[in-house]
Design an enzyme around this catalytic site. Structure first.
Site, short mmCIF file in Angstrom:
data_model
loop_
_atom_site.label_atom_id
_atom_site.label_comp_id
_atom_site.label_asym_id
_atom_site.label_seq_id
_atom_site.Cartn_x
_atom_site.Cartn_y
_atom_site.Cartn_z
N ASP A 177 0.87 -1.18 0.00
CA ASP A 177 0.00 0.00 0.00
C ASP A 177 0.91 1.23 0.00
OD1 ASP A 177 -1.62 2.18 0.67
OD2 ASP A 177 -2.92 0.99 1.95
N LYS A 202 -6.90 9.69 -1.81
CA LYS A 202 -5.97 10.49 -1.01
C LYS A 202 -5.09 11.38 -1.88
CE LYS A 202 -7.67 8.13 2.53
NZ LYS A 202 -8.34 6.96 1.95
#
Length: 386
Positions: A177, A202
């Site tokens: 990630d 994000k």
């Protein structure tokens, strides 16, 4: 010039996109359609038959993100969790074993405990910053290792190259990630990872106005599996959401240096402050993996965690900031403050939270790109009023 040889900023703006051949529009169009007219039965134009399977705006996003991660293939999903679940569904079968970072995002912890455990997937949570723990957790049936680096919210740094070697020796896949770092600061595929996952919500989007996820890889086999999950499970983003991420990646190389500079300014205020018990930021020399972060990352990012000791003090601080807004999520141009213990990681058992150092007094900051002086002054005034 070979497009793959172009530098990051050029790829961020142009990869996967070209002016519209009909009108010359320089921005990728939003193909807001659910289906496509076919020339004959079984003869879709350029493979476009139904938008769950393919959409030109989504194709452009997938190609763009793959180029930024130095990958060959991309698959976009409706959220970061949907993307993570697609890895599990592609790689694992009932009875297989997964090693997962102990301090991952709370939604991943919840997914494993409350969904995949019921379907016969076994897993261990380990501190992936400690390679001995990763090695000790390997079993004959281990098929996947999943890590966050930096991790959310304890800011653990995992050695990607070393973890890749451990995974591949065991015949397992390493997924990373990369949401906190972004491909501007770190490219896990270059260090041997098999899959990179992003919550495109994000930093890649950067404007807090959509939800999405993505998987990037150099493996044709994994890419085929991810596209099968898009088609079969259907957790795809809409074309407008894809367009919003494409808009965001065009400025990623401009935003990230500003994020990092502002984070360092905030850390300078927090470090050594009488009201602050500890600060967690990979750029600090006292961070346990600072040397690894310097080697593995281009800069240290804009996520900062610090401990105020008690839940009461952390909650009070979050209510006193004025520029930093109390909200979940991260990575937007605006600065956010959250209390992971009772917000993003509320579903994680309290005992586990304390084991990984996620106490009720921990505050997480997503440092935006406002004026650095205003951010520093906001932190100072909130701490002064505790």
């Amino acid at each position: 010039m070979d497009p793959a040889a172009r530098r990051f900023g050029t790829r961020a703006i142009h990869a996967g996109q070209r002016p519209d051949p009909t009108t010359g529009a320089i921005m990728m169009p939003i193909f807001q359609t659910s289906t496509y007219v076919q020339d004959a039965v079984g003869s879709p134009r350029d493979g476009y038959d139904y938008a769950r399977v393919r959409n030109p705006t989504r194709d452009a996003l997938q190609a763009n993100l793959a180029a930024l991660e130095n990958g060959r293939y991309g698959a976009a999903f409706s959220s970061g969790l949907a993307a993570t679940e697609a890895i599990v569904k592609t790689v694992l079968n009932a009875g297989d074993h997964l090693i997962c970072g102990a301090d991952v995002y709370g939604g991943v912890d919840r997914m494993l405990r409350h969904v995949w455990e019921r379907f016969g997937v076994d897993f261990d949570f380990v501190n992936t910053g400690d390679l001995d723990q990763v090695r000790a957790a390997i079993r004959p049936e281990t098929r996947l290792i999943h890590v966050e680096t930096p991790s959310n919210p304890t800011m653990t740094i995992t050695d990607i190259a070393a973890c890749a070697a451990i995974a591949h020796e065991a015949g397992a896949v390493l997924s990373v990630d990369n949401t906190f770092a972004t491909p501007f600061l770190q490219r896990p595929l270059d260090d041997g990872a098999d899959v990179v996952m992003h919550s495109t919500t994000k930093f890649l989007n950067g404007h807090s106005d959509m939800i999405g996820g993505a998987l990037l890889t150099n493996s044709g086999e994994l890419a085929e599996g991810f596209h099968f999950q898009q088609k079969t499970s259907g957790a795809i983003p809409g074309p407008f959401d894809c367009w919003l991420v494409l808009r965001g990646t065009k400025t990623l190389h401009l935003r990230m240096p500003a994020h990092c500079r502002n984070a360092q300014r905030v850390v300078d205020v927090l470090q050594g402050h009488d009201e602050v018990e500890s600060v967690r930021y990979p750029g600090l020399e006292n961070h346990p993996q600072h040397a690894l972060a310097r080697r593995q990352m281009r800069d240290f990012g804009s996520m900062v965690s610090f401990d105020l000791g008690t839940e009461e003090r952390a909650n009070r601080f979050a209510g006193l900031t004025e520029v930093f807004q109390l909200a979940e999520s991260l990575g937007g141009v605006e600065s956010l403050v959250s209390i992971p213990f009772s917000m993003t990681h509320a579903s994680v058992p309290d005992e586990k939270k304390r084991e990984i150092g996620l106490g009720p007094g921990l505050v997480r900051l997503s440092v935006g790109v406002e004026d650095a002086d205003d951010l520093a002054e906001d932190i100072e005034q909130a701490l002064a009023r505790l």
